[in-house]
Design an enzyme around this catalytic site. Structure first.
Site, PDB file in Angstrom:
ATOM      1  CD  GLU A   1      35.813  -4.376  32.921  1.00  0.00           C
ATOM      2  OE1 GLU A   1      36.000  -3.930  34.052  1.00  0.00           O
ATOM      3  OE2 GLU A   1      36.289  -5.477  32.566  1.00  0.00           O
TER       4      GLU A   1
ATOM      5  CG  ASP B   1      35.221  -9.390  33.181  1.00  0.00           C
ATOM      6  OD1 ASP B   1      34.806  -8.440  33.842  1.00  0.00           O
ATOM      7  OD2 ASP B   1      36.137 -10.148  33.564  1.00  0.00           O
TER       8      ASP B   1
HETATM    9  C1  GLC Z   1      36.282  -6.955  35.546  1.00  0.00           C
HETATM   10  C2  GLC Z   1      35.105  -7.059  36.471  1.00  0.00           C
HETATM   11  C3  GLC Z   1      35.624  -7.194  37.864  1.00  0.00           C
HETATM   12  C4  GLC Z   1      36.423  -8.469  37.950  1.00  0.00           C
HETATM   13  C5  GLC Z   1      37.536  -8.482  36.913  1.00  0.00           C
HETATM   14  C6  GLC Z   1      38.089  -9.852  36.736  1.00  0.00           C
HETATM   15  O1  GLC Z   1      36.997  -5.807  35.749  1.00  0.00           O
HETATM   16  O2  GLC Z   1      34.260  -5.974  36.301  1.00  0.00           O
HETATM   17  O3  GLC Z   1      34.595  -7.197  38.813  1.00  0.00           O
HETATM   18  O4  GLC Z   1      36.985  -8.609  39.221  1.00  0.00           O
HETATM   19  O5  GLC Z   1      37.076  -8.083  35.653  1.00  0.00           O
HETATM   20  O6  GLC Z   1      37.165 -10.663  36.067  1.00  0.00           O
END
Ligand code: GLC
Ligand code: CA
Length: 558
Positions: free
Chosen positions: A283, A222
């Site tokens: 991500e 994440d």
């Molecule tokens: C990422 C996740 C999202 C979350 C954010 C904070 O972007 O995919 O859902 O709110 O991180 O952890």
């Protein structure tokens, strides 16, 4: 935990270059909205285990589970208090072990979500930090700073939270006086760790090993672009509307800092201690494909989400350009490209591809949004887009419910909304609830078979009866049947390991070959002739051998 023969088979390392994650179709499960075994209205791990046969029938290679670790659920589990346990709303560690064993028995790999940028404010470390004094070792695990202004009454810098409002919150010190501020790039309940801190680094190596020891096949990481902040935490003058995860903006002092790569090199070495091919997927929302490719250099992560592709409009030239760029830039570092059209943070592609107004990531859709999509156009384009994506070489991510053609839910009542974005912007941005509504399994059942009780943490729209999995399974023309066919053909032809060769076409039409398959997508208004050969799949009916607007066809040419 018992080890089955198939577990062992999955654990065997592949030849370099043939690792499973290079070509896998990975299905994202958002546990709270997938299936609810105990009827409390929130999906859970036993619910996932109960539907593994459905995923096997669909034909996916792996699942990614969004966070199910212990959490007060202020951001749907992306606010973790215990990284090595299961939150009671989702089940127990034993339930996780059952899920993992059941998936592996069916040849399905499992990757879990790791949330290293921040913890929950209820995490024992943050509670210790609050109780400790400024300058203490407990505070050094997070980013506490003195405020500006005569009495420290102003935040330490001008950064905004991704969810809206300032990225800093002031604490009250033990003596009752207003004190330091802490950084939270997301909700105030999600304090950012200081990744220059060696204790933080050691703790996450422990967390990785905890899940690797249990047998997971990898991690989706994440906010992988956010862990390191520019030294000195300088002000940032944003050149974008608030709310972006950084995909459009360069030189942001909290995204994409070069020091972050050391962290992933360290994690790469941890994964290398384990058998099989364990994978790390970033991500990382970054301004370009070339920059994102730096996250998947040979000694770092294995995959990164292709958000540039996801964010490309339904436009032939733009799609061709991003596909070319992706194949080139990822290949340059020896990594596969990934492809993705939907996830739990974006407007579902069955709605997004037909929007007629700009809608920056995180804005969401609601009753008052401009440019709302025509549902039929959205679904037609979504099916065509998916049929194109699943023929591309590399690895593809699917988001639960897209195989049913689910649209974004627009008419969620204000009082039911839950995304922190909605609260932090006072309703100015609807946020992401519309893509997170529990999915329909059985047309006539309570909560469409999400559970037996009829409870649902977000309301399901009445028109979802006709999108339920059981009605689609029986219909050869359904979106579910299309996905099942595409996935089976993709696997049979090893399209994920193939190569792409463009075919000359008129503007508004894309066509390419991957092995003996020819794929044609018509994004123009007028029908075009289908390629010669045997049609093995199509996202919509051909008319007199012609491919209508917003339709993709797969043709066997050899
Ligand atoms: C990422 C996740 C999202 C979350 C954010 C904070 O972007 O995919 O859902 O709110 O991180 O952890
Ligand atoms: Ca439940």
């Amino acid at each position: 935990m018992t080890t089955t023969a198939l577990d062992t088979a999955l654990a065997l390392p592949s030849a370099p270059g043939a690792e499973w994650w290079r070509s896998a179709v990975i299905y994202q499960i958002y546990p709270r909205s997938f299936a609810d075994a105990n009827g409390d209205g929130i999906g859970d791990l036993p619910g996932v285990t109960a539907h593994l046969d459905d995923l096997q029938r669909l034909g996916v290679d792996a699942v990614w589970l969004s966070p199910f670790m212990t959490s007060p659920q202020k951001d749907a589990g992306y606010d973790v208090t215990d990284y090595c346990d299961v939150d009671p709303i989702f089940g127990t560690l034993a339930d996780f072990d059952d899920l993992l064993a059941g998936a592996h028995e069916r040849g399905i790999r499992v990757i879990v979500d790791l949330v290293p940028n921040h913890s929950s404010d209820q995490h024992v470390w943050f509670q210790e930090a609050l109780a400790a004094a400024p300058g203490s070792a407990a505070r050094a695990r997070y980013l506490f700073r003195d405020g500006k202004g005569e009495h420290g009454e102003l935040p330490p810098n001008n950064w905004d939270s991704v969810f809206g409002g300032p990225a800093w919150t002031r604490v009250t010190e033990a003596d009752g006086r207003p004190g330091q501020w802490y950084l939270h790039l997301f909700d105030a309940s999600q304090p950012d760790f200081d990744w220059t801190n060696t204790e933080v680094r050691a703790e996450f190596r422990r967390v990785l090993r905890f899940w690797l020891d249990r047998g997971v096949d990898g991690f989706r990481v994440d906010v992988a672009h956010g862990l390191m902040k520019k030294a000195g935490l300088p002000d940032y003058v944003p050149d974008i509307d608030g709310g972006s995860m950084g995909g459009d903006a360069s030189d942001v002092p909290y995204w994409g800092q070069p020091e972050v790569h050391d962290v992933y090199r360290e994690w790469h070495r941890v994964l290398a201690e384990y058998d099989g091919d364990r994978a790390l997927c970033a991500e990382a929302w970054l301004p370009s494909v070339a920059q994102t490719a730096l996250w998947v250099r040979p000694d770092e992560m294995n995959q990164a989400f292709n958000f540039a592709y996801l964010e490309t409009k339904w436009d032939a030239a733009a799609l061709r350009a991003v596909i070319d760029e992706s194949l080139t830039d990822y290949a340059a570092v020896g990594a596969p490209s990934t492809w993705v059209l939907s996830n739990h943070d974006v407007v579902r592609h069955a709605s997004r591809l037909a929007l007629t107004a700009d809608n920056p990531q995180g804005t969401g859709l609601g009753p008052n949004s401009p440019g709302k999509p025509i549902p039929e156009v959205g679904l037609r384009r979504a099916r065509a887009a998916t049929a194109m994506m699943l023929a591309l070489p590399g690895s593809a991510y699917l988001y639960q419910g897209e195989e049913l053609g689910l649209p974004e839910v627009i008419d969620i009542p204000d009082a039911a909304r839950q995304d922190p974005t909605w609260f932090r912007t006072n309703g100015e941005r609807y946020g992401r609830d519309g893509c997170r509504v529990p999915i329909p399994w059985v047309a006539g059942a309570p909560a469409y078979g999400f559970n037996d009780s009829g409870a649902s943490w977000l309301p399901q729209p009445p028109e979802w009866a006709r999108l339920a999995r059981d009605s689609q399974a029986a219909d050869a023309a359904s979106t579910l049947s299309m996905y099942t066919t595409l996935l089976a053909e993709r696997r049979a032809r090893d399209l994920g390991e193939g190569t792409l060769e463009w075919i000359q076409t008129p503007a508004d039409v894309l066509a390419f070959r991957n092995g003996s398959l020819t794929v044609l997508a018509n994004l123009g208004a007028d029908p075009v002739p289908a390629p010669n050969g045997r049609v093995i799949a199509a996202s919509g009916a051909l008319v007199d051998g012609r491919v209508p607007t917003d339709t993709t066809v797969w043709v066997e040419t050899d």
